[in-house]
Design a protein around this motif. Structure first.
Motif, mmCIF file in Angstrom:
data_model
loop_
_atom_site.group_PDB
_atom_site.id
_atom_site.type_symbol
_atom_site.label_atom_id
_atom_site.label_comp_id
_atom_site.label_asym_id
_atom_site.label_seq_id
_atom_site.Cartn_x
_atom_site.Cartn_y
_atom_site.Cartn_z
ATOM 1 N N ILE A 1 -28.811 87.489 118.815
ATOM 2 C CA ILE A 1 -29.555 87.150 120.030
ATOM 3 C C ILE A 1 -30.057 88.412 120.727
ATOM 4 C CG2 ILE A 1 -28.385 84.950 120.380
ATOM 5 C CD1 ILE A 1 -26.601 86.336 122.455
ATOM 6 N N ARG A 2 -29.420 89.528 120.444
ATOM 7 C CA ARG A 2 -29.890 90.825 120.928
ATOM 8 C C ARG A 2 -29.592 91.886 119.888
ATOM 9 N NH1 ARG A 2 -27.220 93.171 125.165
ATOM 10 N NH2 ARG A 2 -25.553 91.624 125.347
ATOM 11 N N THR A 3 -30.425 92.906 119.846
ATOM 12 C CA THR A 3 -30.211 94.035 118.941
ATOM 13 C C THR A 3 -30.552 95.323 119.676
ATOM 14 O OG1 THR A 3 -30.797 92.716 117.004
ATOM 15 C CG2 THR A 3 -30.840 95.082 116.747
ATOM 16 N N ILE A 4 -29.619 96.244 119.710
ATOM 17 C CA ILE A 4 -29.866 97.564 120.314
ATOM 18 C C ILE A 4 -30.178 98.527 119.179
ATOM 19 C CG2 ILE A 4 -28.945 99.403 121.775
ATOM 20 C CD1 ILE A 4 -26.967 97.350 122.907
ATOM 21 N N THR A 5 -31.427 98.880 119.031
ATOM 22 C CA THR A 5 -31.825 99.754 117.930
ATOM 23 C C THR A 5 -33.168 100.399 118.240
ATOM 24 O OG1 THR A 5 -32.158 99.851 115.521
ATOM 25 C CG2 THR A 5 -33.000 97.915 116.644
ATOM 26 N N ASP A 6 -33.464 101.479 117.597
ATOM 27 C CA ASP A 6 -34.712 102.248 117.672
ATOM 28 C C ASP A 6 -34.453 103.595 118.338
ATOM 29 O OD1 ASP A 6 -37.376 102.811 117.129
ATOM 30 O OD2 ASP A 6 -38.065 100.849 117.805
ATOM 31 N N ARG A 7 -35.505 104.390 118.459
ATOM 32 C CA ARG A 7 -35.321 105.807 118.776
ATOM 33 C C ARG A 7 -34.754 106.054 120.163
ATOM 34 N NH1 ARG A 7 -41.046 108.913 118.977
ATOM 35 N NH2 ARG A 7 -39.897 109.997 117.383
ATOM 36 N N ASN A 8 -35.079 105.255 121.176
ATOM 37 C CA ASN A 8 -34.560 105.508 122.519
ATOM 38 C C ASN A 8 -33.050 105.338 122.619
ATOM 39 O OD1 ASN A 8 -37.094 106.063 123.518
ATOM 40 N ND2 ASN A 8 -37.444 104.001 124.316
ATOM 41 N N THR A 9 -32.464 104.586 121.697
ATOM 42 C CA THR A 9 -31.015 104.360 121.744
ATOM 43 C C THR A 9 -30.222 105.608 121.409
ATOM 44 O OG1 THR A 9 -30.787 103.733 119.402
ATOM 45 C CG2 THR A 9 -31.410 101.987 120.968
#
Length: 620
Positions: free
Chosen positions: A65-73
């Protein structure tokens, strides 16, 4: 070599073969990380490198339901995870390379997508060294397991802070946990050591170790409200439970293990308020990552009550990009495992932090552990899927979540953990299979089709073949990784060979010329052979040419600090101009045609925008 044997703690820490996934928290402790209504947060290193959040009660092939990912993380990796009483997520971020360092990143409770952390603990003063496990006490202090230490940080710590406490370990640390009394549990190679948190760096007050314990490279741990200790054994494929206060060569009160449990490299563990047990599985045997859930009091060979697994979940097996191919225009095609099972395409002459021009990825693509990749004259792409034992074929210009136009799969195919692929002038397809075969398929082959030829048997000297190449005359060149140092080298077969045939030539490993750990192979129009040798600590590109007697002799070698070769090299391809494209670490390194010795590369493709993480096989 991707060893199917259970990994050591070193392997777990470096996360090269299997990530130490952690479910929510390594302790029951003060936060009771999951219950019947809370979401489930999982760190992941593979299909989506970051944090995945699932709805309460999630099971099956469900999307997060949510994913914390990509360069800002700022996540380059994700291992341990803990949640505080306010719902903030604390994630350990060990480096991908063997060097030291790493960080702790903290996210707001509702963080989603390309969200930046609210705080980061990182820097030389922190003492962080490949942080993996993490736990929080009732005061908000942060406990982190490093390679040989546990470092403790004050509540609210941020930046390049010095730990308030450091607990050394003579053996590599696996996981950590805290009980309600504040005692600290540390798993290591020897067993589990328990420290009273008020005693500084004093000697452990209890140690659980010995033949009765059932401990097998223990990793993640959790404690329930009654003080029972739950330990995940990734090497043994089990969860063992000890009574509160267990000490010495204690016998577990319960053991969850067996074929029905779904346990396969369990590493992370957590308990909810009802004492249900959540375990993450790296997938050593099945190559499929999952989360399995067990009812309170579960013991023996029990079926989990829920399992989160499948293409949509974002949980997957962790390898980096594997294969590379070039088209006539110089566009570069990469078979990737991280950050997703994908075929990534870069524009011609890409260098540095290059941006993708297109990607084949998604559940419809049929990609499952893509490794070798080849391209025919019409631009059709052929991909070996190591994990599913299939070959998927894509139309020229394919992009997005597209289905293959053909798939070679089934019992008749003879495919077995395929690695390298190559095409001859007639578009016949050659596949290198573990542990010891080459299968050849007719042009246009599809479905559960038998190979037109199979090279297999004792005489072939095939030992874990990895890369494969075919020259204009139809001769077959195979890079054999070998097993425990035996059988490593290059085997060359005559055109049209089949069955238990002996090679016409063998390049065996020698102290001077290698190859000791061959991975990728290429052959140019003049018959020169290019081999990547992943021998530690000096990865080398070895070049062989025919001498006057018709034997292959060392012609050149590329190795040294200037080469920018990472600690592990895999695939290699040579273009029409003789330039060498080498998959190395998290980049593609390109050398001039005449490069030798400690040569500086012409260019390097890598960086956040490139999507590369552990580049490996190459082929044209």
């Amino acid at each position: 070599m991707f060893d199917r044997r259970p990994p050591s703690l070193v392997t777990l820490r470096l996360l090269r073969i299997a990530p130490l996934l952690a479910v929510c928290s390594c302790h029951e402790g003060p936060t009771s990380p999951v219950n019947g209504t809370q979401t489930l947060a999982v760190t992941n290193f593979s299909l989506v490198s970051g944090v995945l959040v699932y709805a309460a009660g999630a099971t099956g092939d469900v999307s997060p339901i949510r994913t914390i990912t990509d360069r800002n993380t700022v996540l380059s990796n994700a291992a341990g995870i803990a949640r505080d009483g306010a719902g903030n997520l604390y994630v350990t971020n060990p480096p991908l390379d063997p060097g030291g360092g790493g960080s702790i990143v903290i996210y707001a409770p509702s963080a989603n997508g390309n969200a930046g952390p609210t705080r980061t603990i990182a820097g030389d003063s922190t003492g962080l060294d490949h942080p993996v496990g993490i736990a929080l006490d009732t005061a908000g202090s942060v406990y982190v397991s490093n390679t040989y230490t546990v470092t403790v940080y004050a509540a609210g710590a941020s930046g390049n802070v010095t730990p308030v406490r450091t607990i050394p370990s003579a053996s590599e640390v696996g996981g950590i946990a805290l009980d309600r009394a504040g005692n600290l549990y540390i798993s290591n190679r020897e067993g589990i050591a328990v420290y009273a948190t008020t005693n500084g760096t004093a000697t452990a007050i209890r140690t659980i170790a010995g033949s009765n314990t059932g401990l097998d490279c223990p990793a993640g741990m959790g404690l329930d409200g009654a003080g029972e200790l739950y330990v995940a054994n990734p090497c043994g494929g089990s969860i063992v439970v000890f009574a509160a206060g267990a000490d010495g060569n204690a016998i577990p009160t319960r053991t969850i293990a067996g074929s029905n449990t779904g346990l396969d490299g369990p590493s992370g563990i957590a308990l909810d308020g009802a004492r249900n047990v959540y375990a993450t599985n790296a997938g050593y045997a099945t190559n499929v990552g999952s989360v399995t859930v067990y009812a309170a009091g579960t013991s023996g060979n029990t079926i989990p009550t829920r399992t989160i697994v499948g293409c949509h979940t974002g949980i997957g097996y962790p390898w980096g990009p594997r294969g590379v191919a070039l088209d006539a225009a110089g566009n570069l095609y990469v078979a990737a495992h991280i950050p997703a099972f994908a075929i990534m395409v870069y524009a011609a002459a890409s260098s540095g932090n290059a941006t993708l021009s297109s990607t084949i990825t998604g559940c419809q693509s049929g990609l499952n552990g893509p490794m070798g990749i080849a391209r025919d004259a019409a631009g059709t792409l052929y991909v070996a899927n190591h994990l599913s034992g299939t070959i998927t074929v894509y139309a020229a210009g394919a992009s997005g979540n597209v289905a293959p136009i053909r798939t070679i799969a089934g019992a008749n195919t003879g495919l077995s953990s395929p690695n390298g692929v190559a095409l001859d002038a007639a578009s016949n397809l050659y596949v290198a299979n573990w542990p010891s075969s080459i299968t050849v398929y007719a042009s246009g082959a599809t479905g559960n089709v038998a190979p037109i030829r199979t090279i297999s048997g004792f005489n072939t000297r095939l030992v874990f073949p990895m890369g494969i190449a075919v020259d204009a005359a139809g001769r077959i060149y195979v890079a054999n990784e070998g097993s425990n140092g035996n059988g490593a080298g290059v085997t060359v077969f005559a055109p049209g060979v089949t069955g238990n045939a002996a090679p016409t030539a063998i390049i065996a490993g020698t102290p001077r010329s290698g190859p000791f750990y061959p991975q990728g192979i290429a052959v140019d129009a003049g018959g020169t052979i290019y081999v990547t040798d992943a021998a530690y600590p000096t990865p080398t590109i070895r070049i062989y040419a025919l001498d006057e007697s018709g034997k292959f002799a060392p012609a050149a070698a590329i190795a040294g600090g200037n080469t920018r070769l990472a600690d592990f090299v895999d695939g290699i391809a040579v273009d029409a101009a003789g330039q060498m494209y080498v998959a190395s670490g998290r980049a593609i390194v390109i050398f001039a045609a005449n490069a030798t010795g400690n040569a500086t590369p012409l260019a390097t493709i890598g960086g956040v925008d490139s999507g590369l993480s552990g580049a490996n096989y190459l082929t044209f």
